[in-house]
Structures are given as C-alpha cells and as structure tokens.
Design a protein around this motif. Sequence first.
Motif, short mmCIF file in Angstrom:
data_model
loop_
_atom_site.label_atom_id
_atom_site.label_comp_id
_atom_site.label_asym_id
_atom_site.label_seq_id
_atom_site.Cartn_x
_atom_site.Cartn_y
_atom_site.Cartn_z
N GLU A 4 -25.92 40.83 -17.45
CA GLU A 4 -25.24 41.46 -18.57
C GLU A 4 -25.37 40.55 -19.79
O GLU A 4 -25.21 39.34 -19.67
CB GLU A 4 -23.78 41.67 -18.14
CG GLU A 4 -22.84 42.23 -19.13
CD GLU A 4 -22.31 41.21 -20.10
OE1 GLU A 4 -22.16 41.59 -21.27
OE2 GLU A 4 -22.05 40.07 -19.73
N SER A 5 -25.70 41.13 -20.94
CA SER A 5 -25.99 40.30 -22.12
C SER A 5 -25.24 40.75 -23.38
O SER A 5 -25.77 40.68 -24.48
CB SER A 5 -27.50 40.30 -22.38
OG SER A 5 -28.01 41.61 -22.46
N THR A 6 -24.00 41.18 -23.19
CA THR A 6 -23.21 41.68 -24.32
C THR A 6 -23.18 40.68 -25.47
O THR A 6 -23.36 41.04 -26.62
CB THR A 6 -21.77 42.01 -23.87
OG1 THR A 6 -21.83 43.03 -22.88
CG2 THR A 6 -20.92 42.49 -25.05
N TRP A 153 -33.81 40.68 -16.12
CA TRP A 153 -33.61 41.93 -16.84
C TRP A 153 -32.25 41.85 -17.50
O TRP A 153 -31.24 41.54 -16.85
CB TRP A 153 -33.65 43.12 -15.89
CG TRP A 153 -34.98 43.35 -15.23
CD1 TRP A 153 -36.11 42.59 -15.32
CD2 TRP A 153 -35.28 44.43 -14.36
NE1 TRP A 153 -37.11 43.12 -14.58
CE2 TRP A 153 -36.62 44.27 -13.96
CE3 TRP A 153 -34.56 45.50 -13.87
CZ2 TRP A 153 -37.25 45.15 -13.11
CZ3 TRP A 153 -35.18 46.39 -13.02
CH2 TRP A 153 -36.52 46.22 -12.64
N PHE A 154 -32.20 42.13 -18.79
CA PHE A 154 -30.96 42.01 -19.56
C PHE A 154 -30.44 43.39 -19.91
O PHE A 154 -31.20 44.25 -20.37
CB PHE A 154 -31.21 41.17 -20.82
CG PHE A 154 -31.64 39.78 -20.48
CD1 PHE A 154 -30.70 38.80 -20.19
CD2 PHE A 154 -32.98 39.44 -20.43
CE1 PHE A 154 -31.09 37.51 -19.84
CE2 PHE A 154 -33.39 38.15 -20.09
CZ PHE A 154 -32.44 37.19 -19.80
N VAL A 155 -29.16 43.58 -19.69
CA VAL A 155 -28.54 44.88 -19.95
C VAL A 155 -27.35 44.72 -20.88
O VAL A 155 -26.61 43.74 -20.80
CB VAL A 155 -28.09 45.58 -18.65
CG1 VAL A 155 -29.27 45.88 -17.76
CG2 VAL A 155 -27.07 44.76 -17.89
N HIS A 156 -27.19 45.67 -21.75
CA HIS A 156 -26.03 45.79 -22.63
C HIS A 156 -26.08 44.76 -23.77
O HIS A 156 -26.65 43.69 -23.64
CB HIS A 156 -24.74 45.64 -21.81
CG HIS A 156 -23.52 46.20 -22.46
ND1 HIS A 156 -23.56 47.05 -23.53
CD2 HIS A 156 -22.21 46.03 -22.19
CE1 HIS A 156 -22.33 47.39 -23.87
NE2 HIS A 156 -21.49 46.78 -23.09
N SER A 159 -29.49 42.65 -25.44
CA SER A 159 -30.49 42.53 -24.38
C SER A 159 -31.87 42.21 -24.93
O SER A 159 -32.61 41.40 -24.34
CB SER A 159 -30.52 43.80 -23.53
OG SER A 159 -30.78 44.93 -24.35
N ALA A 163 -33.94 38.86 -23.96
CA ALA A 163 -35.27 38.97 -23.36
C ALA A 163 -36.29 38.18 -24.17
O ALA A 163 -37.14 37.47 -23.60
CB ALA A 163 -35.68 40.44 -23.26
N THR A 173 -39.38 38.85 -18.61
CA THR A 173 -38.11 39.48 -18.99
C THR A 173 -38.29 40.96 -19.29
O THR A 173 -39.39 41.43 -19.53
CB THR A 173 -37.49 38.81 -20.24
OG1 THR A 173 -38.37 39.00 -21.35
CG2 THR A 173 -37.25 37.34 -20.02
N ALA A 175 -35.73 44.00 -21.40
CA ALA A 175 -34.46 44.46 -21.99
C ALA A 175 -34.24 45.89 -21.54
O ALA A 175 -35.10 46.75 -21.74
CB ALA A 175 -34.51 44.39 -23.50
#
Length: 176
Positions: A4-6, A153-156, A159, A163, A173, A175
């Motif tokens: 998670e990458s908020t 893998w980056f989400v939110h 992202s 990445a 990576t 996103a």
Amino acid sequence: LVVESTFALPVYVWRPQNRLFEDMRRWSGRCLTDGVRPVFLCYSLGKAQRVLAGLRDLGPFHVHPAVQPFVEIYRAAGIELPTTTEIGEELAPTVVPPGGEASLAGCGPYRTALVSGWTAIGRRGRRGFALSDHLDWPALNQVVIETGAKEAWFVHGYSGEAARWFGEKGLATRAL
C-alpha cells in the motif's frame, strides 16, 4: 511484494505517537481554557478509537452517533477507552467524523482539528494532527528493502511515484 502506497512521498514522515498525542493534549487544553470545545475530526471506525485511546486521560469525551457503536465494539474487544457520551452542551473534548460538524449546532463555540495523515503537508486554514495507520515514506522504504522482494506492486495513493522511485533503484515495479 504488494504494498500500500497512500503516503509514498518523502514529505510523509510520522512523528512519534507519544509526541503527537501530547500536542493534541496541549491543543485541547488551550481550547478548554479559552472556553471553546476542542473537536477532533476523524473517521468513525479506527481513527476515532485510536484518538480516544491515546487521549483517554482527557475524558470523558462527547462522540458523534456514528462513532459510538464502534467504541462499544472496541470496548468489547478489551480496548480501554475513556467514558463517552452523546454530544451535549457541556464543554468537553469531542470526536466527530469529518463533515459531522452539524451535530455541534447549538452546543457553543468550538475549534476543529482534522486527524489524518493528509495533514502532514498542511491544509490551508485548517488545524490538524498527522496520525495515520498507513506507512510513511521511511517505513515504506524499510518494508520494500527488508523483504528482499525482486518485484514490488504499489497500490493506492502515490503508487506511480513509488514505482518510479524503486524502479530507479533497480527493482521491478508496477503501479496498480
């Protein structure tokens, strides 16, 4: 690794919670000294209970009706929270979800402080405390590095920025 990458930007660095809660206590005390209700604006589930637990010595608290059912669930799970009552005219620290300020109508003057990670970079004209359950920038870097992942893998949130950052460091990576 899926992460998670908020708050995946270097400007997001959380202060130690004990210092943050002390700042919240001081702000609340100043409000009460001024005869003004301190109102902490935070999400009804999770953030509100975290604020109540961290500031339990300031209780009793008034809470918005959207907050109280979750307070009861936390108590049933053994989490120690201060006494909470419905919002009334008595001057007391109050927890209300963002946008719930209408519940304070007729209860006298108040000041609000948003409790959210988003306040870390400031919000023009709005007082806040940067408290979040999400990873800050240093923690995100630590997680990615310490897992030894070959791909992330980056989400939110940020992202794409995360990445790009880790991609430039040689990690595969994506996103999402």
